[in-house]
Design a protein around this motif. Structure first.
Motif, PDB file in Angstrom:
ATOM      1  N   SER A  25       2.650 -36.365  45.457  1.00  0.00           N
ATOM      2  CA  SER A  25       2.445 -36.879  46.811  1.00  0.00           C
ATOM      3  C   SER A  25       3.722 -36.960  47.641  1.00  0.00           C
ATOM      4  O   SER A  25       3.675 -37.360  48.801  1.00  0.00           O
ATOM      5  CB  SER A  25       1.804 -38.272  46.744  1.00  0.00           C
ATOM      6  OG  SER A  25       2.653 -39.180  46.049  1.00  0.00           O
ATOM      7  N   LYS A  73      -3.634 -28.454  49.083  1.00  0.00           N
ATOM      8  CA  LYS A  73      -4.417 -28.264  50.308  1.00  0.00           C
ATOM      9  C   LYS A  73      -4.080 -29.341  51.341  1.00  0.00           C
ATOM     10  O   LYS A  73      -3.985 -29.057  52.547  1.00  0.00           O
ATOM     11  CB  LYS A  73      -5.910 -28.288  49.991  1.00  0.00           C
ATOM     12  CG  LYS A  73      -6.393 -27.062  49.221  1.00  0.00           C
ATOM     13  CD  LYS A  73      -7.869 -27.164  48.894  1.00  0.00           C
ATOM     14  CE  LYS A  73      -8.337 -25.953  48.092  1.00  0.00           C
ATOM     15  NZ  LYS A  73      -9.768 -26.060  47.701  1.00  0.00           N
ATOM     16  N   ASP A  74      -3.899 -30.572  50.893  1.00  0.00           N
ATOM     17  CA  ASP A  74      -3.528 -31.652  51.810  1.00  0.00           C
ATOM     18  C   ASP A  74      -2.193 -31.358  52.485  1.00  0.00           C
ATOM     19  O   ASP A  74      -2.038 -31.565  53.701  1.00  0.00           O
ATOM     20  CB  ASP A  74      -3.445 -32.979  51.056  1.00  0.00           C
ATOM     21  CG  ASP A  74      -4.804 -33.509  50.636  1.00  0.00           C
ATOM     22  OD1 ASP A  74      -5.824 -33.036  51.199  1.00  0.00           O
ATOM     23  OD2 ASP A  74      -4.857 -34.384  49.747  1.00  0.00           O
ATOM     24  N   PHE A  75      -1.226 -30.868  51.712  1.00  0.00           N
ATOM     25  CA  PHE A  75       0.080 -30.542  52.287  1.00  0.00           C
ATOM     26  C   PHE A  75      -0.032 -29.358  53.246  1.00  0.00           C
ATOM     27  O   PHE A  75       0.657 -29.308  54.272  1.00  0.00           O
ATOM     28  CB  PHE A  75       1.105 -30.251  51.189  1.00  0.00           C
ATOM     29  CG  PHE A  75       1.674 -31.488  50.556  1.00  0.00           C
ATOM     30  CD1 PHE A  75       2.361 -32.422  51.330  1.00  0.00           C
ATOM     31  CD2 PHE A  75       1.530 -31.722  49.197  1.00  0.00           C
ATOM     32  CE1 PHE A  75       2.892 -33.570  50.733  1.00  0.00           C
ATOM     33  CE2 PHE A  75       2.052 -32.859  48.599  1.00  0.00           C
ATOM     34  CZ  PHE A  75       2.737 -33.785  49.372  1.00  0.00           C
ATOM     35  N   ARG A  76      -0.890 -28.387  52.927  1.00  0.00           N
ATOM     36  CA  ARG A  76      -1.092 -27.252  53.835  1.00  0.00           C
ATOM     37  C   ARG A  76      -1.658 -27.724  55.169  1.00  0.00           C
ATOM     38  O   ARG A  76      -1.255 -27.253  56.242  1.00  0.00           O
ATOM     39  CB  ARG A  76      -2.032 -26.220  53.204  1.00  0.00           C
ATOM     40  CG  ARG A  76      -1.408 -25.298  52.207  1.00  0.00           C
ATOM     41  CD  ARG A  76      -0.463 -24.325  52.853  1.00  0.00           C
ATOM     42  NE  ARG A  76       0.255 -23.538  51.845  1.00  0.00           N
ATOM     43  CZ  ARG A  76       1.436 -23.016  52.038  1.00  0.00           C
ATOM     44  NH1 ARG A  76       2.049 -23.211  53.207  1.00  0.00           N
ATOM     45  NH2 ARG A  76       2.021 -22.317  51.107  1.00  0.00           N
ATOM     46  N   ARG A  77      -2.599 -28.648  55.105  1.00  0.00           N
ATOM     47  CA  ARG A  77      -3.186 -29.193  56.342  1.00  0.00           C
ATOM     48  C   ARG A  77      -2.118 -29.910  57.164  1.00  0.00           C
ATOM     49  O   ARG A  77      -2.046 -29.745  58.383  1.00  0.00           O
ATOM     50  CB  ARG A  77      -4.336 -30.142  56.026  1.00  0.00           C
ATOM     51  CG  ARG A  77      -5.672 -29.457  55.779  1.00  0.00           C
ATOM     52  CD  ARG A  77      -6.824 -30.429  55.847  1.00  0.00           C
ATOM     53  NE  ARG A  77      -6.739 -31.421  54.786  1.00  0.00           N
ATOM     54  CZ  ARG A  77      -7.257 -31.249  53.566  1.00  0.00           C
ATOM     55  NH1 ARG A  77      -7.913 -30.142  53.287  1.00  0.00           N
ATOM     56  NH2 ARG A  77      -7.131 -32.188  52.655  1.00  0.00           N
ATOM     57  N   CYS A  78      -1.298 -30.696  56.470  1.00  0.00           N
ATOM     58  CA  CYS A  78      -0.232 -31.427  57.175  1.00  0.00           C
ATOM     59  C   CYS A  78       0.757 -30.456  57.802  1.00  0.00           C
ATOM     60  O   CYS A  78       1.227 -30.658  58.923  1.00  0.00           O
ATOM     61  CB  CYS A  78       0.484 -32.356  56.210  1.00  0.00           C
ATOM     62  SG  CYS A  78      -0.491 -33.767  55.655  1.00  0.00           S
ATOM     63  N   SER A 119      -5.850 -29.842  45.048  1.00  0.00           N
ATOM     64  CA  SER A 119      -6.253 -30.707  46.156  1.00  0.00           C
ATOM     65  C   SER A 119      -5.027 -31.216  46.912  1.00  0.00           C
ATOM     66  O   SER A 119      -5.004 -31.234  48.153  1.00  0.00           O
ATOM     67  CB  SER A 119      -7.073 -31.887  45.626  1.00  0.00           C
ATOM     68  OG  SER A 119      -7.379 -32.794  46.669  1.00  0.00           O
ATOM     69  N   ALA A 120      -3.990 -31.619  46.161  1.00  0.00           N
ATOM     70  CA  ALA A 120      -2.759 -32.078  46.802  1.00  0.00           C
ATOM     71  C   ALA A 120      -2.111 -30.953  47.592  1.00  0.00           C
ATOM     72  O   ALA A 120      -1.578 -31.162  48.692  1.00  0.00           O
ATOM     73  CB  ALA A 120      -1.791 -32.619  45.738  1.00  0.00           C
ATOM     74  N   TYR A 150       6.317 -30.396  54.173  1.00  0.00           N
ATOM     75  CA  TYR A 150       4.920 -30.190  53.797  1.00  0.00           C
ATOM     76  C   TYR A 150       4.661 -28.764  53.292  1.00  0.00           C
ATOM     77  O   TYR A 150       3.990 -28.564  52.275  1.00  0.00           O
ATOM     78  CB  TYR A 150       4.006 -30.475  54.989  1.00  0.00           C
ATOM     79  CG  TYR A 150       4.013 -31.917  55.439  1.00  0.00           C
ATOM     80  CD1 TYR A 150       3.895 -32.958  54.520  1.00  0.00           C
ATOM     81  CD2 TYR A 150       4.147 -32.248  56.791  1.00  0.00           C
ATOM     82  CE1 TYR A 150       3.905 -34.288  54.932  1.00  0.00           C
ATOM     83  CE2 TYR A 150       4.155 -33.576  57.217  1.00  0.00           C
ATOM     84  CZ  TYR A 150       4.045 -34.586  56.279  1.00  0.00           C
ATOM     85  OH  TYR A 150       4.064 -35.895  56.679  1.00  0.00           O
ATOM     86  N   ALA A 188       3.541 -27.706  49.524  1.00  0.00           N
ATOM     87  CA  ALA A 188       2.292 -26.969  49.291  1.00  0.00           C
ATOM     88  C   ALA A 188       2.577 -25.733  48.441  1.00  0.00           C
ATOM     89  O   ALA A 188       1.843 -25.432  47.484  1.00  0.00           O
ATOM     90  CB  ALA A 188       1.666 -26.566  50.623  1.00  0.00           C
TER      91      ALA A 188
END
Length: 280
Positions: free
Chosen positions: A169, A271-276, A268-269, A175, A179
């Motif tokens: 995290s 993907k979250d960083f890619r979105r950010c 999943s983590a 970011y 990712a």
């Protein structure tokens, strides 16, 4: 016996000697016979094998020629004598991991070096050395990536890595870089080059919370354990200590998520960083 800075390097010379003895015996040569062919006494060969005396470079090269080891002893010699890219306490570990048949790591806060991308490695290096010259940073990153060649080798070691969920995290390098790092780990796992588990933070306290833990096994030498904190590391081969470290690792592994669930958590983590990254 605990190995500090001097002891770590000595452990690698002992491995050099053990490998010399093994390959000499496989070639059917006595110490005297090998010594005669490389122009030193048989007693010197015995001292090399016991890590009492260190050979000169030309002797290491002649040993390679006689035993047909494709430069193994020269490369090892150069690493032990000349390679300044690693801290003294880690140099022997970098040498030994290339000879290991199995490596098991637990990383509580930072992605292990064998799994790091260039961007992640650069960010970690700069965080600890904010005033360093570009050449120094490049050397440190290069050294880390060089070590990863063992995972591309067909004879690569069995490699287990347990990552604490907390490190998934933290956006080391930003970011996009984080990712990329997590996607890299997931790709290695899917290619079955490594087996990665995640220790969920919900487990709370765990064994070896204060630093990295690495166990290494070898074909022709006793197992070792390496522990590291921010400014120091120790390589240990005392059987009782190795047994305790293995027990700690077993406890951590028992509390970790399954491989499939761990991979899903990592992806999943990522993907979250890619979105950010896409929204900043």
């Amino acid at each position: 016996m605990a190995k500090g800075a001097h002891g770590s390097r000595q452990a690698a010379w002992e491995f050099f000697g053990a490998e010399l003895k093994r390959r000499r015996e496989n070639a059917g040569l006595t110490q005297v016979e090998l010594g005669a062919r490389v122009f030193v006494s048989g007693g010197y060969i015995g001292q090399f094998e016991q890590a009492i005396r260190k050979p000169q470079l030309d002797v290491a090269q002649r040993i390679d020629d006689v035993l047909q080891t494709e430069g193994f002893f020269e490369r090892t010699w150069r690493k032990l004598i000349d390679d300044k890219r690693y801290a003294d306490y880690f140099a022997a570990v970098a040498d030994l991991e290339a000879l290991a048949t199995k490596i098991c790591e637990f990383a509580p806060s930072v992605v292990p070096g064998l799994l790091q991308t260039a961007s992640y490695a650069k960010a970690v290096t700069l965080a600890a050395n904010p005033f360093a010259a570009d050449e120094y940073v490049d050397d440190m990153v290069s050294a880390r990536l060089d070590r990863q060649r063992i995972l591309a080798d067909a004879a690569r070691p069995v490699y287990w890595a347990i990552l604490h969920e907390n490190l998934l995290s933290v956006p080391v390098g930003g970011y996009a870089a984080m990712a990329e790092q997590l996607e890299h780990i997931a790709a290695l796992a899917r290619e079955r080059k490594v087996l990665v588990l995640v220790l969920p933070r919900a487990e709370g306290a765990c064994a070896s919370m204060t630093g990295d833990l690495r166990l290494m096994e070898f074909d022709d030498a006793p197992p070792t354990v390496y522990t590291e904190t921010s400014f120091w590391g120790e390589l240990l081969d005392d059987p009782a200590v190795v047994k305790r470290a293995q027990h700690a690792y077993d406890l951590i592994r028992g509390a970790a998520l399954s491989p499939g669930v761990s991979l899903a958590r990592i992806e999943s983590a990522a993907k979250d960083f890619r979105r950010c990254a896409s929204t900043t």
